[in-house]
Motif scaffolding. Sequence first.
Motif, PDB file in Angstrom:
ATOM      1  N   VAL B 142      -4.919  18.740   8.257  1.00  0.00           N
ATOM      2  CA  VAL B 142      -3.541  18.259   8.158  1.00  0.00           C
ATOM      3  C   VAL B 142      -3.478  17.284   6.997  1.00  0.00           C
ATOM      4  CG1 VAL B 142      -1.714  16.986   9.332  1.00  0.00           C
ATOM      5  CG2 VAL B 142      -3.214  18.524  10.623  1.00  0.00           C
ATOM      6  N   VAL B 143      -2.638  17.565   6.034  1.00  0.00           N
ATOM      7  CA  VAL B 143      -2.574  16.705   4.858  1.00  0.00           C
ATOM      8  C   VAL B 143      -2.053  15.336   5.298  1.00  0.00           C
ATOM      9  CG1 VAL B 143      -1.645  16.405   2.546  1.00  0.00           C
ATOM     10  CG2 VAL B 143      -2.211  18.704   3.393  1.00  0.00           C
ATOM     11  N   ASP B 147      -2.892   8.194   8.607  1.00  0.00           N
ATOM     12  CA  ASP B 147      -3.940   8.671   9.510  1.00  0.00           C
ATOM     13  C   ASP B 147      -3.847   8.136  10.937  1.00  0.00           C
ATOM     14  OD1 ASP B 147      -5.733  10.150   7.587  1.00  0.00           O
ATOM     15  OD2 ASP B 147      -5.664   8.186   6.627  1.00  0.00           O
ATOM     16  N   SER B 148      -3.464   6.875  11.092  1.00  0.00           N
ATOM     17  CA  SER B 148      -3.494   6.285  12.435  1.00  0.00           C
ATOM     18  C   SER B 148      -2.292   6.714  13.265  1.00  0.00           C
ATOM     19  CB  SER B 148      -3.565   4.757  12.341  1.00  0.00           C
ATOM     20  OG  SER B 148      -2.317   4.220  11.973  1.00  0.00           O
ATOM     21  N   ALA B 263       1.560   1.722   4.096  1.00  0.00           N
ATOM     22  CA  ALA B 263       0.260   1.257   3.597  1.00  0.00           C
ATOM     23  C   ALA B 263      -0.742   2.410   3.620  1.00  0.00           C
ATOM     24  CB  ALA B 263      -0.252   0.097   4.447  1.00  0.00           C
ATOM     25  N   GLU B 264      -0.792   3.126   4.740  1.00  0.00           N
ATOM     26  CA  GLU B 264      -1.736   4.247   4.834  1.00  0.00           C
ATOM     27  C   GLU B 264      -1.354   5.361   3.863  1.00  0.00           C
ATOM     28  OE1 GLU B 264      -2.660   5.487   8.828  1.00  0.00           O
ATOM     29  OE2 GLU B 264      -2.796   3.425   9.560  1.00  0.00           O
ATOM     30  N   SER B 267      -2.536   4.789   0.376  1.00  0.00           N
ATOM     31  CA  SER B 267      -3.959   5.078   0.261  1.00  0.00           C
ATOM     32  C   SER B 267      -4.209   6.586   0.247  1.00  0.00           C
ATOM     33  CB  SER B 267      -4.692   4.429   1.441  1.00  0.00           C
ATOM     34  OG  SER B 267      -6.046   4.793   1.458  1.00  0.00           O
ATOM     35  N   ASN B 268      -3.612   7.278   1.216  1.00  0.00           N
ATOM     36  CA  ASN B 268      -3.857   8.723   1.340  1.00  0.00           C
ATOM     37  C   ASN B 268      -3.357   9.529   0.148  1.00  0.00           C
ATOM     38  OD1 ASN B 268      -5.198   8.764   3.829  1.00  0.00           O
ATOM     39  ND2 ASN B 268      -3.260   8.537   4.923  1.00  0.00           N
ATOM     40  N   ALA B 270      -3.305   8.488  -2.927  1.00  0.00           N
ATOM     41  CA  ALA B 270      -3.927   8.054  -4.191  1.00  0.00           C
ATOM     42  C   ALA B 270      -4.668   9.200  -4.862  1.00  0.00           C
ATOM     43  CB  ALA B 270      -4.877   6.882  -3.927  1.00  0.00           C
ATOM     44  N   ARG B 271      -5.075  10.202  -4.071  1.00  0.00           N
ATOM     45  CA  ARG B 271      -5.887  11.288  -4.620  1.00  0.00           C
ATOM     46  C   ARG B 271      -5.073  12.235  -5.506  1.00  0.00           C
ATOM     47  NH1 ARG B 271      -8.192  13.599   0.662  1.00  0.00           N
ATOM     48  NH2 ARG B 271      -8.216  11.363   1.030  1.00  0.00           N
ATOM     49  N   TYR B 272      -3.769  12.173  -5.406  1.00  0.00           N
ATOM     50  CA  TYR B 272      -2.950  13.084  -6.218  1.00  0.00           C
ATOM     51  C   TYR B 272      -2.688  12.413  -7.558  1.00  0.00           C
ATOM     52  CZ  TYR B 272      -2.593  14.795  -1.505  1.00  0.00           C
ATOM     53  OH  TYR B 272      -2.911  15.218  -0.251  1.00  0.00           O
ATOM     54  N   THR B 316       1.731  -0.011  -1.209  1.00  0.00           N
ATOM     55  CA  THR B 316       0.831  -0.640  -2.167  1.00  0.00           C
ATOM     56  C   THR B 316       1.024  -2.150  -2.136  1.00  0.00           C
ATOM     57  OG1 THR B 316       0.878   1.309  -3.571  1.00  0.00           O
ATOM     58  CG2 THR B 316       0.162  -0.744  -4.603  1.00  0.00           C
TER      59      THR B 316
END
Lengths: 501, 458
Positions: B142-143, B147-148, B263-264, B267-268, B270-272, B316
């Motif tokens: 699941v993209v 996460d929490s 916030a999450e 972070s999640n 950031a990879r793109y 951020t």
Amino acid sequence: MRRVSFAPHIWRRYASNYHVPGWETVIGLEVHAQLKSQAKLFSGPFSGGLDDAPNTRVSPFDAAFPGTLPIVNVQCVESAVRMALALGASVQQKSTFDRKHYFYPDLPAGYQITQKYAPIALGGFLALHKSERRVRIKQLQLEQDTGKSRSEAESSYHAIDLNRAGNALVEIVSEPDMRSAEEAADYVRTLQALIRNLGVGDAQMEDGSFRCDANISVHREGQTFGTRCEIKNLNSVKSLVVAISTEVARHVETLLAGSAVMQETRGFDEMRTQTYPLRSKEDAPDYRYLPDANLPPLLIDQGFLEHMRQTMPELPDAIEARLQRQYSLSQLTAKALAGSSTGYSINGTDVQYFERAAQYGHPTSVANWLVNELRPLLQSDFASSSISPERIGLLAELVHSGEITYASGRTVLHDMVQHPSDERPADVVARLGLQKVSNASHLEELCKRCLEELPAEVEKYRTGNERVLNKMVGYVRRLSQGTAEPAAITNMLRSLLANEK
Amino acid sequence: MVAEPSSAAIRDIAVKDNICTTEWNTTCSSAMLKNFKSPYDATAVRLLRNSGARIVGKTNLDEFGMGSLNIHSIHGHVINPHDVAERRSTGGSSGGSAAAVASGMCFAALGTDTGGSIRLPASYCGIYGLKPSYGLVSRHGVVAYADSLDCVGVLAASAQNVHEVFGIISQHDYHDPSSASTGRRDRVRDLLQQRFANSFGTSLHGLRVGVPQEYFPAELSPAIAHSTRIVLSRMQRLGATIVPMSLPSTPYALSAYYVIASAEASSNLARYDGVRYGAYVPPDATTDVTRAAHIYALTRTQNFGAEVRKRILLGTYALTAEAFDNYFLQAQRVRKRIIDDFDGAFALPNVRRVVEEEDTLLATSPSVDILVHPSAIRTAPKLDEDSGRLDAYVQDVLTVPASLAGLPALSVPAGTGDDGWPVGVSLVGQWGSDELLLEVAEVLDKHVSSSQPDEPHR
């Protein structure tokens, strides 16, 4: 990775000049040590080695594919716990993982998972080997390694290799307890030996499996600590020593000139042997640490710790003590074998090698031949040589029992190193004609020849110059091709010279 | 309207496009992942395939799951199939999944719910939508948005259909570190069995239903309150006890949710960065190329939509050293209080908490088995109004508390409002009581199909 060799004069200058009278240096080190494992810290089954083709040891997680999640690799946790125990650190019952964010092409997720808020172990110390100092350890934390990026020459492209991305690292942070570059070097070597002995990593600075950052400040003796600078990415012990020395000199010169040292992060230029600014305190990145919501807390119970304790390999200090006790070795020799002062021994293999060799020869003699004769020829661990422990043991015994001279023993050893074979040392002695000149008449013959061929020296001796005798002894040894013992030659020469009076 | 499956073996399932499938791209409705094809199936997808289900297609969503109206998407708006001519929203972010179910295109659809993204579209489209307990359905594949909070859930035309699909995908998964262990699953099942020895059958006798006053805010449309009361009165007539109660931390949930989720997300996402995904935007003469981040900014600015950019910036900021304590940590404290509120309300202990705490939690009264409240403050809004207004966030007041606490929440259809559009009511239970919610909904279902008009509960 490129090895740098310093010009000897530079090395000598910095190795001897790093202490400036009236000033005290304070050094703390942050070490990143790679943990050996079949899998990466949070992903299986790959862990990248140096020989793998780029981007062949990469799972979807390592490349930060959408939807992938981290799974803790227990083997890496065990390795970190072993290191913590070996350093006398307090392993935390509960530790947690956090994300450290920054944008860089070799960091595919845009964050590195580390342990910022609750590391796996706190406290502990490392007892240095060349001094009495115990360097306190602040903490150990588990974290992911990054990939590697390389700028292609004359190109605007970066080449990215993710083989290393996600490999397990343990970061070991010391307190600022070291007072010289030499102590810092000692700390690094001692820590390397410890890691290798534990079998948890290779701890090679040259291949990047052991990386070091140094925090350095100077202050006048009796005053409070000065402003510190951090020097990043020191990749050899020599770099560490030279970087610290030049940095200390820079700080002292700055302060003597009436200026203030700025807190900053610096790099080290090996070719120019000087540090240079990377970023100031004001430019320090904000890593936006975030507790990782995927990874549950790492819980380590007493049963697990007890199991780790019971399965710990023998550590360098314990090995040294045992070698001294069991084989009557000197402390210096024991240290050299345990690898703690040399950093050569991997997983205690040198000690195993010694113990096998000692079955064939007198232990102190065997240890001496290994440490003082074989090591300089190999410049690596003993097991990597082609000589069996049995042959070294027998060779040492030939010398120890007086069958051949020490000099002949060296000749045999060189022959053994140069011509790998199973030939017994006694056979090598015979082949090279190195049996000791035990025949007194033969020795007398050689000594008489010496007196005839060196009339000037004989004359000097007669006028009371005792030292000239050394030259004559050397002459006879050469005539005997090293098979005659210096003490026997000296006695023979003295008696001949006395008789001539 | 919904096709009755002829065989239990083959079910047509639609999958929200932020859940990875090897068939079709997984775009997350973002230009960033327009051409992304996953090398693997998400665990939920794999389990469905293994059970004989047929994945019939991918469904539209708000970009990366961020939105409540399904209007933030490179694929365009999703139109509510209840009456296409009116051009109303399906709600979001699982709008495509809700529309696919409501229009009879599939037996059920997988959605994801981070702060209400399954329950709101279910409510607007007149179907059932379950956000399971956090950790019951694997998030592997699941993209990630947050996460929490992210949960994979099911939308379907009946509680029974939801139940069937949920039964297949609710499995422990080694590939998800937050996946609930079988031990924990067994434990909560045992506790539920102790509480309700027999299944309900046709009555709700013994069920205690809490009605939290904080879930009836000023913005709530009167017709929705009315529909909720009718459901409560129906439950009462079926034997349930209705307990008015207060969950005092509820008003703080919305702010805490947006801080944590953003916030999450920052972070999640950031990879793109344009290195591996997204149409790379090359630097021009004005770009400072000394830092990678400056080059990434071009790609990220162009490929992320406005709502995603807004949340990344907010998140951020919340994580910067200066804001972290006042925003992120404060939000975590609020989250803890919300969980405390719920744990105090439920008869069942929270098995996610450590064992020693449980006894005290059990003793708190008055305790209930489930909570009932409206799923949404209104019926589906028209697509042309409301977009981008703060209202879109106000709506989330009703759904984010269960997300923050990781609790199961099921939105069930509850008639229609003044405008003739569907209304949804939510059933919320203690962690792990997903089956209880589904059983209660099934009892209500049977009752509705066999009985006379209801009077609202007072």
